[in-house]
Scaffold this active site. Structure first.
Site, mmCIF file in Angstrom:
data_model
loop_
_atom_site.group_PDB
_atom_site.id
_atom_site.type_symbol
_atom_site.label_atom_id
_atom_site.label_comp_id
_atom_site.label_asym_id
_atom_site.label_seq_id
_atom_site.Cartn_x
_atom_site.Cartn_y
_atom_site.Cartn_z
ATOM 1 N N ARG A 1 -11.768 -0.951 -4.708
ATOM 2 C CA ARG A 1 -10.393 -1.310 -5.027
ATOM 3 C C ARG A 1 -9.809 -0.331 -6.043
ATOM 4 N NH1 ARG A 1 -10.139 -5.146 -8.446
ATOM 5 N NH2 ARG A 1 -11.469 -6.567 -7.268
ATOM 6 N N TYR B 1 17.019 -1.626 1.104
ATOM 7 C CA TYR B 1 16.154 -2.187 2.151
ATOM 8 C C TYR B 1 16.075 -3.712 1.993
ATOM 9 C CZ TYR B 1 11.917 -3.164 4.798
ATOM 10 O OH TYR B 1 11.017 -3.685 5.678
ATOM 11 N N ASP C 1 13.921 5.109 -3.490
ATOM 12 C CA ASP C 1 13.155 4.865 -2.270
ATOM 13 C C ASP C 1 13.486 6.034 -1.338
ATOM 14 O OD1 ASP C 1 12.322 4.100 0.273
ATOM 15 O OD2 ASP C 1 12.706 1.970 -0.075
ATOM 16 N N LYS D 1 6.595 4.988 7.646
ATOM 17 C CA LYS D 1 7.659 5.677 8.379
ATOM 18 C C LYS D 1 7.344 7.171 8.492
ATOM 19 C CE LYS D 1 9.276 1.477 7.940
ATOM 20 N NZ LYS D 1 10.098 1.031 6.830
HETATM 21 C C1 LIG Z 1 10.147 -0.046 5.878
HETATM 22 C C2 LIG Z 1 10.781 0.187 4.571
HETATM 23 C C3 LIG Z 1 10.278 -0.395 3.393
HETATM 24 C C4 LIG Z 1 9.132 -1.378 3.392
HETATM 25 O O1 LIG Z 1 7.944 -0.762 3.739
HETATM 26 P P1 LIG Z 1 6.749 -1.500 4.542
HETATM 27 O O2 LIG Z 1 5.768 -0.387 4.720
HETATM 28 O O3 LIG Z 1 7.312 -2.023 5.814
HETATM 29 O O4 LIG Z 1 6.245 -2.586 3.645
HETATM 30 C C5 LIG Z 1 10.902 -0.076 2.192
HETATM 31 N N1 LIG Z 1 11.966 0.759 2.157
HETATM 32 C C6 LIG Z 1 12.479 1.326 3.263
HETATM 33 C C7 LIG Z 1 13.662 2.223 3.153
HETATM 34 C C8 LIG Z 1 11.908 1.057 4.505
HETATM 35 O O5 LIG Z 1 12.435 1.613 5.610
#
Ligand SMILES: *Cc1c(COP(=O)(O)O)cnc(C)c1O
Length: 381
Positions: A53, A105, A177, A202
């Protein structure tokens, strides 16, 4: 005298940062260290980590590579983007305030309003493209200003330098982000942000093969607290996912070039189509954030949104494409289409983040743009 380390370029760092060949066999790929624990030579003297961990060599390689690409001192990898957000928000205290951009988001908004609000964290949403609104929304207790640029799904552009200056003056840190832009196109830490967050799910991993997250920062106090919380909270990724994320990261620069080229072609096609009433793409002339985007990004990204006459028409189009798969998520090599209202943005219906039901969002993959345009042409009918 030692020669100073060469300032390697982005594409080179993606292949080499944190990725020396394995010292035992010379494997050129960082191995998948599929282990939960480590044999210790003596009591209380682990070689590096005492338990999985706390750390793992495959995770460490991925973290070093992504930190290098974002230009940060440290990266912490997580089991999801929301795991990353949760751990980052747990650096705050009850009574602290978080300012979110008004098209953040939906999962971030839900986490703050439906989970962490119960633990004493306050939050507001504001249009961060409006300096007066930002100044009015900052409170003495505001610890974080949290933004996305380009945003989801309207591809709004926020001036990172301007928000950082205003937030810092008020004693708050800025979190960007950077999931939509990736460090291949935009490096927020170089623009004054304090923290970068990713959904590794992504573009960073890039092949729609895993769920993951990451936080990158050079802030020493935050690094220390995040190091503790990563282990204490435990939202960490497994070694196999770290291996896949690192494999994806190696081709980030070349993938993003193809995503941008395809998205620009698709946006031009949509802008000229009679059934399309509005196109959202930061690279299009007339996009309100185009100048700022051109200044703080090296290209305009792979996401395109557009409006048609009605919600029913949007559903029909989204169900009629063949190459664009009807699916949530984004950032993979394959193109995706979705209708945010009833899909990705269903959880924010009735909130300040609600979107029009006639809006369609595309994640433009790296297929040949001509094939993608032909597919959209037949779907638009
Ligand atoms: C998908 C997404 C998230 C969340 O991420 P997960 O991997 O699905 O938990 C946060 N911010 C943006 C801009 C996203 O597209």
């Amino acid at each position: 005298m030692e020669t100073p380390p060469r300032d390697l370029r982005f594409e080179t760092k993606a292949i080499h940062a944190g990725q020396d060949p394995d010292p035992v066999y010379g494997a050129v790929n960082v191995p998948i260290y599929q282990t939960s624990t480590y044999a210790q030579p003596a009591v209380g003297q682990p070689k590096v980590w005492d338990y999985g961990r706390g750390g793992n060599p495959t995770r460490e390689a991925f973290q070093q590579a992504l930190a290098a690409l974002e230009g940060g001192a440290r990266c912490f990898a997580f089991a999801s983007g929301l795991g990353a957000s949760t751990t980052l928000l747990l650096t705050l205290q009850p009574g602290d305030h978080v300012l979110l951009s008004n098209d953040v988001y939906g999962g971030t908004y839900r986490l703050l309003t439906k989970v962490l609000s119960g633990w004493g964290l306050a939050c507001d949403t504001v249009d961060l493209a409006d300096p007066a609104a930002l100044a009015a929304a900052l409170r003495p207790t505001t610890r974080l200003v949290w933004l996305e640029t380009p945003s989801n799904p309207l591809l709004k552009i926020v001036d990172i330098r301007a928000v950082a200056a205003a937030a810092h003056q008020a004693g708050a840190r800025v979190v960007v982000d950077n999931t939509f832009a990736t460090p291949a196109l935009q490096r927020p830490l170089e623009l004054g942000a304090d923290v970068v967050l990713h959904s590794v799910t992504k573009y960073i991993s890039g092949h729609s093969g895993l769920i993951g997250g990451a936080v990158i920062t050079s802030d020493a106090a935050l690094i220390e607290r995040l190091g503790f919380l990563t282990n204490a909270v435990g939202a960490v990724p497994g070694p196999m996912d770290c291996y896949l994320a690192l494999r994806g990261l190696k081709t980030l620069a070349v993938r993003m070039r193809a995503h941008c080229e395809g998205a620009a072609a698709v946006a031009d096609f949509l802008a000229a189509h009679a059934k399309v009433t509005r196109v959202y793409y930061p690279g299009l002339p007339g996009h309100p954030g185009r100048e700022i985007a051109a200044d703080q990004m090296s290209d305009f990204g792979g996401m395109v949104s557009f409006e048609v006459a009605t919600g029913a028409e949007a559903l029909r189009i989204a169900e009629r494409t063949r190459l664009f798969f009807l699916a949530e998520s984004l950032g993979g090599v394959e193109s995706l289409i979705e209708v945010p209202g009833p899909m990705t943005h269903a959880s924010v219906a009735g909130s300040p983040l609600e979107v029009l039901d006639s809006l369609i969002r595309l994640s433009v993959g790296i297929e040949h743009p001509d094939d993608l345009i032909a597919d959209l042409l037949q779907a638009l009918g």
